[in-house]
Enzyme design. Structure first.
Site, PDB file in Angstrom:
ATOM      1  N   GLY A 104       0.825  -1.217   0.000  1.00 23.17           N
ATOM      2  CA  GLY A 104       0.000   0.000   0.000  1.00 23.17           C
ATOM      3  C   GLY A 104       0.853   1.258   0.000  1.00 23.17           C
ATOM      4  CB  THR A 224       3.717  -0.089   6.428  1.00 19.78           C
ATOM      5  OG1 THR A 224       2.309  -0.235   6.684  1.00 19.78           O
ATOM      6  CG2 THR A 224       4.449  -0.435   7.710  1.00 19.78           C
ATOM      7  CB  ILE A 225       0.123   4.230   6.741  1.00 17.72           C
ATOM      8  CG1 ILE A 225      -0.850   3.100   6.393  1.00 17.72           C
ATOM      9  CG2 ILE A 225       0.448   5.081   5.533  1.00 17.72           C
ATOM     10  CD1 ILE A 225      -2.278   3.559   6.194  1.00 17.72           C
ATOM     11  CG  ASP A 226      -0.590  -0.845   8.397  1.00 13.82           C
ATOM     12  OD1 ASP A 226      -1.338   0.091   8.056  1.00 13.82           O
ATOM     13  OD2 ASP A 226      -0.611  -1.964   7.857  1.00 13.82           O
ATOM     14  CE1 TYR A 270     -26.570  12.080  12.852  1.00  9.79           C
ATOM     15  CE2 TYR A 270     -25.388  14.118  12.388  1.00  9.79           C
ATOM     16  CZ  TYR A 270     -26.443  13.253  12.128  1.00  9.79           C
ATOM     17  OH  TYR A 270     -27.351  13.566  11.164  1.00  9.79           O
ATOM     18  CG  MET A 277      -6.520   1.416   6.570  1.00 12.84           C
ATOM     19  SD  MET A 277      -5.546   1.755   5.094  1.00 12.84           S
ATOM     20  CE  MET A 277      -6.724   1.233   3.848  1.00 12.84           C
ATOM     21  N   GLY A 278      -4.595   0.084   9.722  1.00 14.00           N
ATOM     22  CA  GLY A 278      -3.443  -0.306  10.544  1.00 14.00           C
ATOM     23  C   GLY A 278      -3.260  -1.810  10.599  1.00 14.00           C
TER      24      GLY A 278
HETATM   25  P1  FBP Z   1       0.954  -2.177   3.689  1.00 13.13           P
HETATM   26  O1  FBP Z   1       0.933  -3.254   4.701  1.00 13.13           O
HETATM   27  O2  FBP Z   1       1.255  -2.629   2.342  1.00 13.13           O
HETATM   28  O3  FBP Z   1       1.808  -1.017   4.106  1.00 13.13           O
HETATM   29  O4  FBP Z   1      -0.515  -1.553   3.568  1.00 13.13           O
HETATM   30  C1  FBP Z   1      -1.144  -0.973   4.614  1.00 13.13           C
HETATM   31  C2  FBP Z   1      -2.631  -0.870   4.407  1.00 13.13           C
HETATM   32  O5  FBP Z   1      -2.987   0.452   4.118  1.00 13.13           O
HETATM   33  C3  FBP Z   1      -3.380  -1.407   5.629  1.00 13.13           C
HETATM   34  O6  FBP Z   1      -3.493  -0.447   6.636  1.00 13.13           O
HETATM   35  C4  FBP Z   1      -4.681  -1.864   5.038  1.00 13.13           C
HETATM   36  O7  FBP Z   1      -5.304  -2.871   5.786  1.00 13.13           O
HETATM   37  C5  FBP Z   1      -4.262  -2.405   3.704  1.00 13.13           C
HETATM   38  O8  FBP Z   1      -3.102  -1.691   3.341  1.00 13.13           O
HETATM   39  C6  FBP Z   1      -5.309  -2.260   2.646  1.00 13.13           C
HETATM   40  O9  FBP Z   1      -4.808  -2.761   1.464  1.00 13.13           O
HETATM   41  P2  FBP Z   1      -5.481  -2.731   0.030  1.00 13.13           P
HETATM   42  O10 FBP Z   1      -4.797  -1.651  -0.725  1.00 13.13           O
HETATM   43  O11 FBP Z   1      -5.117  -4.053  -0.534  1.00 13.13           O
HETATM   44  O12 FBP Z   1      -6.936  -2.501   0.191  1.00 13.13           O
END
Ligand code: FBP
Length: 696
Positions: A104, A224-226, A270, A277-278
């Protein structure tokens, strides 16, 4: 109004041209920004020094399958003034290097390429950098572009991976390895740089091993952003505190979340539910919580340790232990969330912001079991039938039918089938959208695709259901501001004290809660009659009805998913500088003849002047993990450490952020990712907190 301008003139007008141009001033600023360089990279030459003081215990399987890189040490890129001519030529020789994005997008990726490119060209303008297109597919299929200065200049400090795109293909067969090697050899590459996450760096290690004999080096870069690539040694020395992209994505999410907080505080109607994500790790949730002070944030890693004390106590009374009291279930979780909602409502706050990590399912007992079992079933089907499970059973009904066969012993004839009748029954109690989510195809690395599952909907549906029960029980009510109550009563000459004592649990409180027994206008009337405040034949006084209606909660949610937006965000200054230096580090590792190393920056949590470029042996980070139902060698993901400073601080402050009191909320507004002007915070809060020790 002035006279109307002709359309042609309007389109050619300099102001119209400027405001409709594809290039705005922010983009131009970004492109022209020069990230800071670690001092070594502003000087002449470097050399690599092994750092044996950093110790890792290596996995037996890694020793077996990665023999040529398993003994790599951590290496420091150090300044070298006195180099022989031959050594200098190692820098200035004409060379070709390849680079590929994998996985990603993460903000800052383009700067890795820019750093690599600038450093290559600095030593020899004839050297070439090739970018493989669409991730590792480009490597396998020999699709690439030569990266030119123009291409680099248009992408400097810009988000995304659009320059050469990305993909998730795993180089997991001899055929793909050979094809990749051929591509690199045909291009006469000295080295390949893989910019990717844990799985892609795993891939980089396998490629390094496979390419070893050819002399082509492979260097990984922690993307990775995670935030789950975090490397510490066996002695606890932090070598890679955070992957790049994490800070920018967290800031982007946090801005959106704090905007919702501002909306929520204004409309007060609300609960905004934000899934973030992560993957499995909750780093992004923790950082977003620290950035925004959201009302309620769930940290998956903590939930795994959940103990239902009431259950344990009850069991203890019967001299037994209730093992089901350990670990969280969806039901427990929905109760925990309801508790916060009810407590806030009691002080008039029937709104809030909730952050849920997308990987929370991994920590919920019954769901985790389903995920593991389904992984195994799919893997076994694929192996036995040499056919893909998802192609064979494309629809939900067909997949469920297959599971039913297994549970009835028609396929798995072992005495303990992996999917038994009880599994089937429990699974079928889940709503179809959620079952479909759990059965979704695993990604090419065998990861469960958390981003595809509507976890927040599942959880919030259960929350709504339980809140309904709490409402019927009279527990979930909106507290009425006592000033408002007094004003309403004064307006119609009703005695607030007399009625207050009859209606409210504590008539002296700042927020008045209608008694639990009063759950309808009928029960309200009964109470008033019993207290001699009205006759049975009379109608309840209008203002009292008005007050009662105000106390009846209407729980409304808005759900949001923060992920793709944040990972496509523009990089923060931190990520711009970090990634540019990672690119340069990769170059110096290559010149120093390293392979199977991951470029990293030591002391990221400290001032820029203390940053040090290093190489980390990837093979040493590997362990065996269940993927697609089989054990595979992969880099271990770094989860949120419940003993870390960041988590401990969050744990103390979170009750304040729930703000279940008459005072104000404590939301924090981190603001947008800014490029010009002063930024108040230049690195992740988690990183800053984790770097504090007793000595500083
Ligand atoms: P990477 O592990 O490749 O860095 O991707 C991170 C991520 O953004 C996750 O946070 C998320 O679950 C996943 O990619 C989503 O991937 P996709 O692009 O296949 O929907």
């Amino acid at each position: 109004m002035g006279s109307e301008i002709e359309l042609d003139d309007l389109l050619n007008h300099p102001i119209a041209n400027s405001v409709t141009s594809d290039l705005n001033s922010e983009t131009l600023d970004r492109r022209s920004f020069l990230p800071k360089k670690i001092r070594i990279f502003t000087q002449g030459y470097s050399s690599l020094e092994d750092q044996p003081q950093y110790r890792f215990s290596s996995d037996k399987e890694a020793q077996k399958v990665l023999p040529d890189i398993i003994n790599n040490q951590v290496q420091k890129v150090t300044l070298k003034d006195a180099l022989s001519e031959t050594q200098k030529q190692r820098f200035s020789k004409k060379r070709n290097i390849g680079v590929v994005f994998s996985g990603g997008p993460a903000p800052g990726g383009h700067n890795v390429i820019a750093g690599l490119y600038d450093e290559i060209k600095k030593y020899n303008s004839e050297s070439k950098l090739f970018g493989f297109l669409m991730g590792t597919d480009g490597l396998i299929e020999s699709r690439y572009v030569e990266i030119t200065r123009k291409l680099v200049d248009t992408h400097r400090n810009m988000g995304g991976f659009s320059m050469i795109k990305t993909g998730r293909t795993k180089v997991d067969s001899k055929k793909k390895m050979d094809a990749s090697l051929k591509t690199c050899m045909d291009l006469n590459l000295e080295a390949l740089v893989v910019i990717g996450g844990d799985d892609s760096n795993t891939n980089a290690a396998f490629l390094a091993q496979y390419f070893k004999k050819s002399g082509i080096k492979v260097i990984g870069v922690p993307k990775t952003i995670d935030g789950d690539i975090q490397v510490s040694t066996d002695d606890g020395d932090v070598l890679c505190a955070i992957s790049f992209g994490f800070h920018s994505a967290a800031r982007a999410f946090s801005q959106n979340i704090s905007n919702l907080a501002s909306d929520g505080q204004s409309t007060v109607k609300y609960w905004h539910v934000c899934k973030v994500m992560g993957r499995v790790a909750s780093h992004l949730t923790l950082e977003s919580a620290l950035q925004t002070h959201a009302t309620l944030s769930l940290i998956g890693e903590e939930l795994a340790d959940y103990i239902d004390r009431d259950r344990l106590e009850k069991a203890k009374e019967n001299n037994t232990i209730d093992y089901n009291a350990f670990g969280i279930t969806l039901r427990h979780l929905s109760r925990l969330i309801c508790d916060t909602i009810v407590r806030r409502a009691a002080v008039g706050k029937n709104y809030g912001i909730m952050i849920i990590p997308e990987g929370i399912l991994e920590f919920i007992n019954e769901i985790q079991v389903f995920i593991i079992k389904i992984n195994k079933i799919i893997a076994e089907y694929n192996t036995i039938h040499d056919q893909d499970f998802h192609r064979a059973f494309p629809g939900l009904a067909e997949k469920l039918e297959y599971l039913r066969w297994i549970s009835q012993g028609m396929i798995d004839k072992s005495p303990f089938p992996i999917w038994n009748l009880r599994d089937d029954e429990l699974f079928n109690q889940l709503p179809p959208f959620f079952r479909e989510g759990l059965l979704v195809e695993r990604d090419l690395h065998g990861n469960f695709q958390f981003s595809q599952v509507k976890t927040e909907k599942m959880i919030m549906d259960m929350v709504k259901e339980y809140l309904g029960i709490l409402k019927e029980q009279g527990v979930y009510k909106i507290g009425i501001n006592s000033d408002e109550y007094t004003a309403i009563m004064a307006g119609c000459q009703l005695d607030p004290d007399l009625y207050g004592t009859a209606i409210f649990r504590d008539p002296k409180a700042k927020y008045l809660l209608v008694k639990e027994a009063i759950i309808s206008q009928k029960t309200l009337k009964q109470v008033l009659v019993n207290n001699g405040l009205m006759d049975v034949e009379e109608n309840i006084p209008g203002p009292i009805v008005e007050i009662f209606k105000k106390s009846v909660p209407n729980f409304k949610t808005q759900t949001h998913f923060y992920g793709y937006d944040g990972r496509g965000s523009a990089p923060t200054h931190f990520d711009c500088n970090y990634t540019y230096n990672l690119g340069m580090t990769a170059f110096h590792l290559i010149v120093g003849n390293a392979t199977g190393q991951m470029a990293a920056i030591l002391n990221l949590e400290k001032d820029f002047e203390q940053w040090e470029p290093i190489g980390i042996p990837i093979a040493k980070l590997m362990h065996l993990e269940e993927r697609k139902g089989k054990l595979e060698l992969v880099i271990e993901k770094g989860l949120v450490d419940l003993n870390s400073n960041a988590f401990r601080v969050y744990k103390v402050l979170r009750e304040k952020w729930v703000a279940a009191d008459p005072g104000p909320d404590h939301y924090r507004q981190p603001g947008p990712v800014r490029f010009s002007g002063e930024t108040e915070e230049d690195r992740p809060i988690t990183l800053v907190l984790n770097s504090i020790d007793a000595k500083n």
